[in-house]
Structures are given as C-alpha cells and as structure tokens.
Design a protein around this motif. Structure first.
Motif, PDB file in Angstrom:
ATOM      1  N   GLU A  61      16.835  37.638  21.097  1.00 17.29           N
ATOM      2  CA  GLU A  61      17.320  37.746  19.683  1.00 17.29           C
ATOM      3  C   GLU A  61      18.064  39.033  19.546  1.00 17.29           C
ATOM      4  O   GLU A  61      19.077  39.016  18.862  1.00 17.29           O
ATOM      5  CB  GLU A  61      16.269  37.723  18.765  1.00 17.29           C
ATOM      6  N   ILE A  62      17.681  40.064  20.324  1.00 17.53           N
ATOM      7  CA  ILE A  62      18.466  41.306  20.094  1.00 17.53           C
ATOM      8  C   ILE A  62      19.071  41.604  21.533  1.00 17.53           C
ATOM      9  O   ILE A  62      19.634  42.734  21.745  1.00 17.53           O
ATOM     10  CB  ILE A  62      17.501  42.358  19.964  1.00 17.53           C
ATOM     11  N   GLY A  63      19.598  40.702  22.464  1.00 16.58           N
ATOM     12  CA  GLY A  63      20.339  40.775  23.435  1.00 16.58           C
ATOM     13  C   GLY A  63      19.853  41.560  24.668  1.00 16.58           C
ATOM     14  O   GLY A  63      20.805  42.120  25.147  1.00 16.58           O
ATOM     15  N   ALA A  64      18.644  41.505  24.985  1.00 17.46           N
ATOM     16  CA  ALA A  64      18.082  42.293  26.089  1.00 17.46           C
ATOM     17  C   ALA A  64      18.907  41.739  27.291  1.00 17.46           C
ATOM     18  O   ALA A  64      18.941  40.584  27.587  1.00 17.46           O
ATOM     19  CB  ALA A  64      16.706  42.025  26.088  1.00 17.46           C
ATOM     20  N   GLU A  65      19.259  42.883  28.027  1.00 13.94           N
ATOM     21  CA  GLU A  65      20.047  42.178  29.497  1.00 13.94           C
ATOM     22  C   GLU A  65      19.075  42.068  30.449  1.00 13.94           C
ATOM     23  O   GLU A  65      19.561  41.280  31.364  1.00 13.94           O
ATOM     24  CB  GLU A  65      20.939  43.395  29.847  1.00 13.94           C
ATOM     25  N   ILE A  66      17.810  42.544  30.561  1.00 10.81           N
ATOM     26  CA  ILE A  66      16.936  42.215  31.476  1.00 10.81           C
ATOM     27  C   ILE A  66      15.584  41.728  30.752  1.00 10.81           C
ATOM     28  O   ILE A  66      15.102  42.596  29.928  1.00 10.81           O
ATOM     29  CB  ILE A  66      16.554  43.615  32.205  1.00 10.81           C
ATOM     30  N   ILE A  67      15.297  40.773  31.218  1.00  9.10           N
ATOM     31  CA  ILE A  67      13.828  40.079  30.592  1.00  9.10           C
ATOM     32  C   ILE A  67      12.987  39.735  31.866  1.00  9.10           C
ATOM     33  O   ILE A  67      13.301  38.843  32.369  1.00  9.10           O
ATOM     34  CB  ILE A  67      13.879  39.125  29.610  1.00  9.10           C
ATOM     35  N   MET A  68      11.919  40.682  31.836  1.00  7.68           N
ATOM     36  CA  MET A  68      11.239  40.475  33.212  1.00  7.68           C
ATOM     37  C   MET A  68       9.741  40.548  32.886  1.00  7.68           C
ATOM     38  O   MET A  68       9.241  41.109  32.022  1.00  7.68           O
ATOM     39  CB  MET A  68      11.629  41.240  34.289  1.00  7.68           C
ATOM     40  N   PRO A  69       8.605  39.885  33.885  1.00 11.17           N
ATOM     41  CA  PRO A  69       7.344  40.013  33.731  1.00 11.17           C
ATOM     42  C   PRO A  69       6.983  41.555  34.337  1.00 11.17           C
ATOM     43  O   PRO A  69       7.426  42.071  35.210  1.00 11.17           O
ATOM     44  CB  PRO A  69       6.753  38.931  34.426  1.00 11.17           C
ATOM     45  N   LEU A  70       5.916  42.173  33.658  1.00 12.61           N
ATOM     46  CA  LEU A  70       5.146  43.346  34.023  1.00 12.61           C
ATOM     47  C   LEU A  70       3.592  43.523  33.639  1.00 12.61           C
ATOM     48  O   LEU A  70       3.457  43.811  32.638  1.00 12.61           O
ATOM     49  CB  LEU A  70       5.927  44.563  33.659  1.00 12.61           C
ATOM     50  N   ASP A  71       2.978  42.890  34.643  1.00 20.20           N
ATOM     51  CA  ASP A  71       1.549  43.408  34.811  1.00 20.20           C
ATOM     52  C   ASP A  71       1.306  44.708  35.387  1.00 20.20           C
ATOM     53  O   ASP A  71       1.489  44.534  36.549  1.00 20.20           O
ATOM     54  CB  ASP A  71       0.879  42.133  35.205  1.00 20.20           C
ATOM     55  N   VAL A  72       0.906  45.710  34.542  1.00 18.53           N
ATOM     56  CA  VAL A  72       0.999  47.013  35.369  1.00 18.53           C
ATOM     57  C   VAL A  72      -0.271  47.168  36.627  1.00 18.53           C
ATOM     58  O   VAL A  72       0.125  48.036  37.239  1.00 18.53           O
ATOM     59  CB  VAL A  72       0.823  48.194  34.439  1.00 18.53           C
ATOM     60  N   GLY A  73      -0.788  46.250  36.658  1.00 20.33           N
ATOM     61  CA  GLY A  73      -1.969  45.950  37.798  1.00 20.33           C
ATOM     62  C   GLY A  73      -1.337  45.502  38.849  1.00 20.33           C
ATOM     63  O   GLY A  73      -1.927  45.508  39.932  1.00 20.33           O
ATOM     64  N   ARG A  74      -0.030  44.767  38.866  1.00 22.51           N
ATOM     65  CA  ARG A  74       0.708  44.286  40.031  1.00 22.51           C
ATOM     66  C   ARG A  74       1.655  44.897  40.347  1.00 22.51           C
ATOM     67  O   ARG A  74       2.801  45.206  39.707  1.00 22.51           O
ATOM     68  CB  ARG A  74       0.945  43.024  39.508  1.00 22.51           C
ATOM     69  N   PRO A  75       1.485  46.077  41.481  1.00 29.67           N
ATOM     70  CA  PRO A  75       2.559  46.878  41.961  1.00 29.67           C
ATOM     71  C   PRO A  75       3.870  46.327  42.564  1.00 29.67           C
ATOM     72  O   PRO A  75       5.012  46.687  42.224  1.00 29.67           O
ATOM     73  CB  PRO A  75       1.921  47.438  43.304  1.00 29.67           C
ATOM     74  N   GLU A  76       3.726  45.031  42.837  1.00 30.89           N
ATOM     75  CA  GLU A  76       5.305  44.307  43.340  1.00 30.89           C
ATOM     76  C   GLU A  76       5.965  43.786  41.965  1.00 30.89           C
ATOM     77  O   GLU A  76       7.119  44.027  41.877  1.00 30.89           O
ATOM     78  CB  GLU A  76       4.555  42.840  43.943  1.00 30.89           C
ATOM     79  N   GLU A  77       5.259  43.916  40.791  1.00 36.72           N
ATOM     80  CA  GLU A  77       5.985  43.463  39.648  1.00 36.72           C
ATOM     81  C   GLU A  77       6.668  44.812  39.068  1.00 36.72           C
ATOM     82  O   GLU A  77       7.901  44.773  38.606  1.00 36.72           O
ATOM     83  CB  GLU A  77       5.253  42.927  38.491  1.00 36.72           C
ATOM     84  N   MET A  78       6.073  45.765  39.229  1.00 36.44           N
ATOM     85  CA  MET A  78       6.595  46.961  38.778  1.00 36.44           C
ATOM     86  C   MET A  78       7.740  47.494  39.557  1.00 36.44           C
ATOM     87  O   MET A  78       8.969  47.838  39.357  1.00 36.44           O
ATOM     88  CB  MET A  78       5.569  48.305  38.867  1.00 36.44           C
ATOM     89  N   SER A  79       7.710  47.046  41.049  1.00 41.24           N
ATOM     90  CA  SER A  79       8.756  47.669  42.142  1.00 41.24           C
ATOM     91  C   SER A  79       9.993  46.721  41.673  1.00 41.24           C
ATOM     92  O   SER A  79      11.180  47.048  41.620  1.00 41.24           O
ATOM     93  CB  SER A  79       8.369  47.485  43.421  1.00 41.24           C
ATOM     94  N   ALA A  80       9.608  45.381  41.273  1.00 39.97           N
ATOM     95  CA  ALA A  80      10.906  44.359  41.004  1.00 39.97           C
ATOM     96  C   ALA A  80      11.522  44.682  39.733  1.00 39.97           C
ATOM     97  O   ALA A  80      12.786  44.704  39.848  1.00 39.97           O
ATOM     98  CB  ALA A  80      10.036  42.944  41.181  1.00 39.97           C
ATOM     99  N   LEU A  81      10.762  45.249  38.895  1.00 40.55           N
ATOM    100  CA  LEU A  81      11.448  45.547  37.648  1.00 40.55           C
ATOM    101  C   LEU A  81      12.286  46.823  37.860  1.00 40.55           C
ATOM    102  O   LEU A  81      13.390  46.779  37.315  1.00 40.55           O
ATOM    103  CB  LEU A  81      10.437  45.913  36.520  1.00 40.55           C
ATOM    104  N   PHE A  82      11.856  47.783  38.186  1.00 38.56           N
ATOM    105  CA  PHE A  82      12.700  49.036  38.371  1.00 38.56           C
ATOM    106  C   PHE A  82      13.982  48.750  39.451  1.00 38.56           C
ATOM    107  O   PHE A  82      14.815  49.344  39.335  1.00 38.56           O
ATOM    108  CB  PHE A  82      11.848  50.078  38.858  1.00 38.56           C
TER     109      PHE A  82
END
Length: 248
Positions: free
Chosen positions: A48-69
C-alpha cells in the motif's frame, strides 16, 4: 533516504505508524514480516505504501537476517534508518512474577527483544558508512516496576542500556542509536499483557496531556530521529507518552 522497518504486525502496530510517517516524507522502505502466517497481514500494508523490499525476518533465524541485509545491500547499497520494533516473552513467564520466570523464558525474551537489536545493528553498520539512525521501542516498565509488565521490564531495561552502549561505540561513524518509550497503545503485542486496560486507564488519569499516544505520533518522532535535525541526538530514551513518565 532508505529505511528498514522491522516489527509491523498489522495496521495497529507502532512500526506501521513509523512506516507511514517515513513514507510520507519520501523515504524508500524495506518492510519485514515474521513468517508465512504474518505475511497476509503485513504484505498488503507494505504494498500500500510502496515498500521496495518486502521480506521475511524471524530474528531467531540468522540466515533470514543475512538474506535481508544482503538484499538491502544489493538493491540500495546503503541504509539510512532502521527501526527495531519487536519483543516477545512466553506467556507463562510474562504473566507470572519476575521471581518465578523460567531461565528458558527469560533467555528467549532477552534474545528476541534485546539481543536481536545488537545483531541487526551489526548487519546495518557497514551499510551506514556516512551516517545512520537506529531506533528501537521501549516502555516505562524499563525504568519503573509496572506490575502488569512483568519480566519485560528487566528485558526492556537491558534494551535501553544496549542503546547507550551502541550509541557510544558507533558515534564516531555518525551512527545514532535511540529508543522511543511510547505510552500504552492497543497493539497486538500489548494485548498479551495481563492488565492492558488498567495501564491505559492509569495513563489517561496520570498523563498531563490526558490523552493516549497514537501510532502516528510515535511515527512522527521516529521520523524526526531519522532527520538531519536530530543529528546530535543519540543514546537517549525519548518518552512519547503524553507526559505520563513525569507524573508522580
């Protein structure tokens, strides 16, 4: 300007108020959702507000944090602002006395609610080469013994202390770190407290302004802390609670 918003759960979230305020000022956004169950509630708002990046992040999953950044680095190459607006404690520990909380529950609450900020800042640091602003969300229970806040009080106290140490360590790089301590708002996270209604009634009665804070007012303060006008503000816990924190 590029900003990462972590902690949007639905349209009532403080993080959503912050996301709207930043977008209204022309900031490009990356917005995360916790998991597949949360995605249907978050993705439509982000779109709705035009976010350019929309991704999952469970902070207990290091691989998701690495993928996001990694995605932020690839698309933008930098990050100007980051909002950390997540907290969790097991219900059995949150609803009981602090003296009775389990080691496992306390460790989980500290990891998700506090240490996750440190991990996120570690990832954000190289993306904030020129300068940057980091904001996390706290509550008055970090400073006072608020009976219905339980073990989250000590956890938020650790979070606010972490803000001061991070600000001290990263200040030379122009990275500012602050906490916003908002008054009670009927968010999904707050609904897990034992006596949210009581907290709200006490705030209305005790706050000099006699009004509850809104997610938009919290968002406006977050936007200020991102702005150049706040470039000398760091290591602070800033209350957005209608003055309740000063009441006797």
């Amino acid at each position: 300007m590029k900003a990462l918003i972590v902690g949007v759960a639905n349209e009532h979230s403080l993080a959503w108020g912050c996301a709207k305020a930043l977008r209204a000022r022309g900031v490009d956004l990356a917005i995360t959702y916790q998991n597949a169950k949360a995605e249907p509630h978050v993705r439509p708002l982000a779109e709705e507000i035009g976010a350019e990046i929309i991704m999952p992040l469970d902070v207990g999953r290091p691989e998701e944090m690495s993928a996001l950044f990694g995605a932020i680095k690839q698309r933008w190459g930098r990050l100007d602002f980051m909002l950390h607006a997540i907290a969790f404690a097991p219900k059995a520990d949150l609803h009981g006395r602090v003296v009775d909380c389990s080691p496992e529950g306390f460790s989980m609450a500290m990891d998700i609610s506090c240490h996750s900020l440190i991990r996120m800042v570690r990832h954000a640091e190289p993306l904030m080469e020129d300068s940057g602003s980091v904001v996390t969300l706290s509550y008055l229970g970090a400073e006072r013994a608020v009976s219905s806040y339980g073990m989250m009080g000590p956890v938020k106290a650790a979070l606010e202390s972490s803000v001061r140490y991070l600000a001290s360590e990263l200040g030379e790089k122009g990275i500012r770190v602050n906490a916003l301590s908002a008054g009670p708002v009927r968010t999904r996270a707050a609904s897990g407290l034992v006596d949210l209604d009581g907290l709200i009634e006490d705030t209305l009665a005790g706050a000099p302004i006699k009004q509850l804070v809104t997610i938009d007012q919290v968002g406006a303060m977050a936007a200020f802390l991102m702005s150049p006008e706040a470039r000398y503000v760091t290591g602070q816990t800033i209350y957005v609670d209608g003055g309740y924190s000063i009441a006797a």
